[in-house]
Design an enzyme around this catalytic site. Sequence first.
Site, PDB file in Angstrom:
ATOM      1  N   ASP A  21     -10.554   1.803  -3.312  1.00 37.90           N
ATOM      2  CA  ASP A  21     -11.022   1.513  -1.955  1.00 37.90           C
ATOM      3  C   ASP A  21     -12.539   1.490  -1.887  1.00 37.90           C
ATOM      4  O   ASP A  21     -13.109   1.078  -0.872  1.00 37.90           O
ATOM      5  CB  ASP A  21     -10.494   2.574  -0.977  1.00 37.90           C
ATOM      6  CG  ASP A  21      -9.062   2.301  -0.539  1.00 37.90           C
ATOM      7  OD1 ASP A  21      -8.553   1.190  -0.801  1.00 37.90           O
ATOM      8  OD2 ASP A  21      -8.447   3.198   0.062  1.00 37.90           O
TER       9      ASP A  21
ATOM     10  N   ASP B 278       0.829  -1.202   0.000  1.00 37.44           N
ATOM     11  CA  ASP B 278       0.000   0.000   0.000  1.00 37.44           C
ATOM     12  C   ASP B 278       0.864   1.253   0.000  1.00 37.44           C
ATOM     13  O   ASP B 278       2.062   1.213   0.307  1.00 37.44           O
ATOM     14  CB  ASP B 278      -0.917  -0.009   1.227  1.00 37.44           C
ATOM     15  CG  ASP B 278      -2.278   0.623   0.950  1.00 37.44           C
ATOM     16  OD1 ASP B 278      -2.365   1.423  -0.004  1.00 37.44           O
ATOM     17  OD2 ASP B 278      -3.226   0.326   1.678  1.00 37.44           O
TER      18      ASP B 278
END
Length: 707
Positions: free
Chosen positions: A505, A441
């Site tokens: 997301d 990430d």
Amino acid sequence: MEQNILRLTSPSTDVVLRTQPYAEILYWGEPLSHFSVEDIQTLTRAVPNGRLDVDTPVTLAAESGRGLFGSPGIEGHRAGKDWSPVFSTLRVEQSGNQVIIISEDNIAGLRLTHELNLDNSGVLQLRNTLTNLKPGNYWLDRLALTLPVPEQAGEVMAFHGRWLREFQPHRVSLQHGSYQQENRRGRTSHEYFPAFITGKTGFCEQQGEVWGLHLGWSGNHRLRADVKTDGRRLMQAEALYLPGEIQLAEGESLATPWLYASHSAQGLNGMSQKFHRFVREHLLHFPQPKPRPVHLNTWEGIYFDHDPQYIISMARQAAELGVERFIIDDGWFRGRHHDRAALGDWYLDEQKYPNGLTPVIQQVKALGMEFGIWVEPEMISPDSDLYRAHPDWLLALPGYQQPAGRYQYVLDLQNPAVFDYLLARMDWLLGEQEIDYVKWDMNREIVQPGHQGHPALTGQTQALYRLFDTLRQHHPNVEFESCASGGGRIDYEILKRTHRFWTSDNNDALERQQIQRGMSYFFPPEVMGAHIGGKFSHTTSRQHSIAFRGLTALFGHMGVELDPVKESPEEQQGFARYIALHKQLRPLLHSGDVVRVDSHDPAMLIHGVVSPQQDKAVFMVSQLAMPTWSLPGQFRVPGLQSAAHYRVSLLDAPDLITLQQGGHAMKILPAWIKQPMVVSGEWLQRAGLALPVLDPESAILIEFKKV
């Protein structure tokens, strides 16, 4: 003349180049069956009155010194001199469809090398390299790649977005002046994906001539489309450098990122299919040739609440649903109880895992699944042991207060101590644990990226590539996912080092319909992370049926994002159903040609995948909002063989349609829904299927099998 003209050719695209006295693309389009080098004489341009007395070519260098009054391909200087170079070709090297053109300006002391390769897929790759040949530093401000496009290219399609809403297309008319997009956020960005598509006004999915380009670069970038006052059009792409960031000493060189370009005379679908073939053949390097495993990621299920025994119970339930790869997300390392601490302290939290990760990993593997884990190595929390020990390790400018983002700072990867520390911690993690997969990430934008006081965003990006390359050498069987708050770092250069993208997301199925369509223009389904979330979306608070969530996630690299233990039996049955359906269709979805269908109703999206042999296809019809008309019309099915016959079957649909409950949109269903039919490919393409009336936020799945 013949020695100065080169032709690059592929089954779907030709490129014709002039190499002397400068490098210029003369033609980029459909294959030429009867080309002769003498033909290029028809392109000798007129010289209009009221302007320069000579022709001004749009060369691959786009030199202002030749009278190109627009955006030049190079901007720089040597203490205020050598700022307007003009390059002349020295030599040309050709090997098949690969060409290297080496040019120099002896006065400015610069060498410019153009590399071009036309792949068999029809994708054209380009890169420029500038070399300083004289004593003294050359300060380089810009180094761009320039591609001419024909005059009929009257419209540009570009992409905008934000966190939770990536890959949103928009169009602008290209008649005068220029259209430009810049990204200065330090990563590929949610906001401006580095791609432009231009074509004849009104081009669409299935029709029109288009030229698309994508810059493979994970840092700042600039894209530009121009119409010169003489009507000629061009597109430019470049990495965007900070002031004073690039200086070349004598003998030093800098290369642009690779630019990838695709022409299609069959609309956006033809362009996409070329890009997809190129990605599959050249960029994807999976450690083992196997189907893409179905994921379960724990983030939306448990967040930071890690209990090894409970996680094992999640794994058991996941295996029953058909999950093939189980990934522990954020929260496993020392002191990570929330998102405001501990980034950088890449040591196992022994309070949460008193017996280590091994018992969990062994249980996951005993259940027949692979094991994955989440990391965010580029970041550091101010509340961390690492920051308290090394506050000077930030990517920042001395004397300024670095603004936090997501309660974290960025580490300076060009600092050898930082690079070595991260490499050591990742080597420990991947070497000491049986880890098959890493979700990598990168959760914030970069402000004032300074290394020893100098601008360093380009160097930071290159150091990240080097870190990935080193880790892949050390751990060749580990797969990596590129995630940056979802879709913030998605491009071809990072894809050379990773195997999957977390698309967004936002796991809301309605939003994902448009996000995933936007991504599909450049990326095939097998790299597009698409998860079934819980009924209640944690990003939008919207609720969708398991059918709509399952079908939306079907056309990607499928996973689930939830705690399966807490789900109801009905929801668990739904997850298992769509996981099984994905596995059934996965060989087709991850190898076939993606086809998007133009719909007359803007509230309806239709897309599918057709096998390379055209013997089977599957299409999804999604109704995003209330239908515009009371009847949805016919779905004309592209990509099938006209002479063949196909069995048409409804694979999945909402219960509402198949039960014909009263009070909704239909009294009678189309006949093919009630009973599978065998129909010719010609009829399906030209006449089509009458579609049912669908409720908003629902979808159906149709299969076509050759008989």
